[in-house]
Design a protein around this motif. Structure first.
Motif, PDB file in Angstrom:
ATOM      1  N   GLY A  51      -9.009   0.697   0.557  1.00 48.51           N
ATOM      2  CA  GLY A  51      -8.817   2.008   1.496  1.00 48.51           C
ATOM      3  C   GLY A  51     -10.004   3.024   1.381  1.00 48.51           C
ATOM      4  N   ASP A  96      -5.891   1.541   4.614  1.00 50.97           N
ATOM      5  CA  ASP A  96      -5.490   0.347   3.570  1.00 50.97           C
ATOM      6  C   ASP A  96      -5.633  -0.931   4.387  1.00 50.97           C
ATOM      7  N   ILE A 106       1.369   4.304   5.550  1.00 53.51           N
ATOM      8  CA  ILE A 106       0.267   4.912   4.727  1.00 53.51           C
ATOM      9  C   ILE A 106      -0.031   6.671   5.131  1.00 53.51           C
ATOM     10  N   ALA A 122      -0.820   5.833  -0.644  1.00 51.34           N
ATOM     11  CA  ALA A 122      -1.305   4.515  -0.019  1.00 51.34           C
ATOM     12  C   ALA A 122      -0.029   3.619   0.405  1.00 51.34           C
ATOM     13  N   THR A 137       0.808  -0.400   7.718  1.00 51.39           N
ATOM     14  CA  THR A 137       0.110  -1.514   7.522  1.00 51.39           C
ATOM     15  C   THR A 137       0.946  -2.750   7.899  1.00 51.39           C
TER      16      THR A 137
END
Lengths: 372, 372
Positions: free
Chosen positions: B235, B244, B308, B312, B335
């Protein structure tokens, strides 16, 4: 008996003394606990249950990783419990036949709202969550390194020292110019020499940014070792154990004020080093350094040092906080890292890793203030 | 009004609704809370107190850094309080004239033993420490990105995509050969293109190590993109916000089993992507992917995805856990990252960053399975 068994045995003894029937360790993204690795070899992301009858149950997130690295009597994948620690604990008391009503200790860092959930879910047990509990017992044991750990540290320090020499040469020759050059050189060369990687994000701060205790961002494309004072704080991790050193690079003529900062920092380092001995109060050393700075109307905005090991910061604390009761003992490895910071003049820090042993005091690492 | 004030105002409104007179945020080494940065701009290592009368008090470890980056009505260095949060809270109730007996909320992650210390030290106040408290309120607000944050993300994704292209070219040409080559190329090129750095430690695992969900060590001097399946998970952080992504590099002829893993992973990704829409249950998407794998007698040992942002991993969770109540909403960036892992055959994962907006669903990043 391997090192992990020796360590677990010391905690089983502690549990017997304290009457704890089952103890839980947790290493997860939001609450890292390297004691789990110290007790099993598992690099991270797992639960560990220790039972008074000297059985260990490891619950790893990644079962493939556990097979390769970890050592415990029983291993059950975390997925079996929907990756929920309370579910795993409920299963552990069954597997390990923990007697109803007995003391079950959960991590001292368990948030208060989560603690309430454990108490509700395991109402048949006496749930303990406390400072001075098993996590602290493990941390205190970890503060005194065993022979294997000291052997690892000598190797980590050797590599760190090699890289300090290479850094000095490459900065002098002009082949490393920017903060990023310096930081990535360490990443690359450290791995080339056999390290796992760096122990924490390298802080490389040229003169324009060295006023920050922990430079932000940690390193940039800007110039390093340009005229003025530049700080380089890094650690190399070898078999899980990290070194932690800080160099200050000085280029060109400095102001009187800057020279005074450097002189005071070196003097503080020497004073601290001279005070290290078996039984000395860590707070006393830190207070002496604070007093030295204060005499020159300066103040260090952070602690004097800290233990290192599987964590970059661990026991003992070398701080002047009034509640610091640590005494330095043989087997301890810790940093001394006096520094001064000024928004206009920049900053300087000198940090090395010190081993106190039965035979004396030794700076394992060779960081210094380097004049270019 | 700047973005920080807008965000603080939303929390002041929440405090009024909940009758909380003073709320405390803490970002420290052992308990990171990026909400503090989101509310003030301070990059980290600080306490923040919000008072019902819409006053904010920032207590930074590094005062020089705060002067440069932070935005709050009052700023007092942490050193004034011996760097002890309880001392700072006691001072805050005085400075901010918090009425005796009123509700004072401390971080939900406060360990139980520390909670007891707060209660003792501030016996004149009603100390709250709870899930569904102000930290969660901030996390929920952070799950929906504002315009400024989406603008930042588009830039971070552009740089990430540039680097994906460069990685593919340089791996094809043979100029990046080892895991370390690949990981340090990202560190270097990311900064060169204006990023703060990487958002988490890059995981580069050649075919011998790709079986690990999170390869350990994260990268080594060993070969990357050798025959078989290699995983690259990285990332890039831009103005604090991280992307990410995960790519799988495939070289040479694979076994039928390996091909099946890849096909299933791509199919799972497409299925998940097709289900994303305003109001869909995040759990339902994850359960559908689990079911797809199960039909082929495979299992994914981790969640399908996660929000995110400044972290993270943040809200919302795209997991099949039964307590996952998240619904996907416009403004969320998260994600999708299905993957399969086998100790013998290796692993594969495909991960991109998805923006759900009022106008549709968009994969901001362009990670893919790359056949060499």
């Amino acid at each position: 008996m391997n090192a992990f068994e020796v360590r677990r045995n010391r905690l089983y003894d502690w549990m017997a003394m304290e009457g704890v029937a089952l103890a839980m360790f947790e290493d997860c993204e939001s609450r890292r606990d390297p004691s789990l690795r110290w007790l099993t070899g598992q690099p991270g992301d797992a639960l560990l249950f220790l039972s008074l009858d000297r059985q260990s149950l490891l619950v790893p997130w990644d079962i493939n990783m556990a097979v390769l690295y970890a050592q415990a009597e029983m291993v059950v994948p975390y997925a079996e419990f929907e990756r929920r620690p309370i579910n795993a604990l409920r299963a552990a008391v069954e597997f390990l036949k923990t007697p109803f009503g007995s003391k079950v200790e959960i991590p001292a860092v368990t948030p208060y709202p989560v603690f309430l959930q454990y108490v509700e879910a395991l109402s048949d047990f006496d749930i303990l969550c406390r400072n001075s509990g098993i996590q602290e017992a493990a941390q205190q044991l970890r503060a005194i390194k065993d022979e294997e750990e000291i052997r690892i540290y000598r190797k980590a320090a050797d590599i760190t020292n090699n890289i300090i020499t290479l850094l000095e040469n490459n900065i002098r020759s002009g082949s490393l110019k920017t903060e990023t050059d310096v930081a990535l050189f360490i990443e690359n060369e450290g791995r080339r020499q056999g390290c796992d990687g760096t122990g924490f994000e390298t802080l490389a701060a040229g003169p324009a940014r060295s006023f920050g205790i922990h430079a932000f961002p940690p390193y940039t494309g800007g110039p390093f070792a340009a005229p003025g004072m530049s700080i380089l704080d890094f650690g190399l991790k070898y078999l899980g154990y990290t070194t932690d050193v800080t160099l200050t690079f000085v280029r060109g003529a400095l102001s009187n004020q800057q020279e005074k900062m450097l002189t005071l920092t070196e003097r503080a380092y020497k004073l601290a080093f001279s005070m290290i001995q078996d039984g000395v109060s860590a707070r006393k050393v830190a207070v002496s350094v604070d007093a030295l700075f204060e005499k020159s109307k300066k103040a260090m905005p952070h602690g004097l040092g800290h233990g290192i090991g599987l964590e970059a910061h661990e026991a003992p604390a070398l701080q002047s906080r009034s509640d610091n009761t640590w005494q330095l003992k043989p087997g301890m490895i810790f940093t001394l890292e006096p520094g001064l910071y000024d928004p206009v003049m920049g900053g300087c820090r000198l940090e090395n890793d010190i081993l106190l042993s039965d035979t004396g005091v030794e700076a394992l690492t060779k960081a210094r203030i380097i004049r270019l």
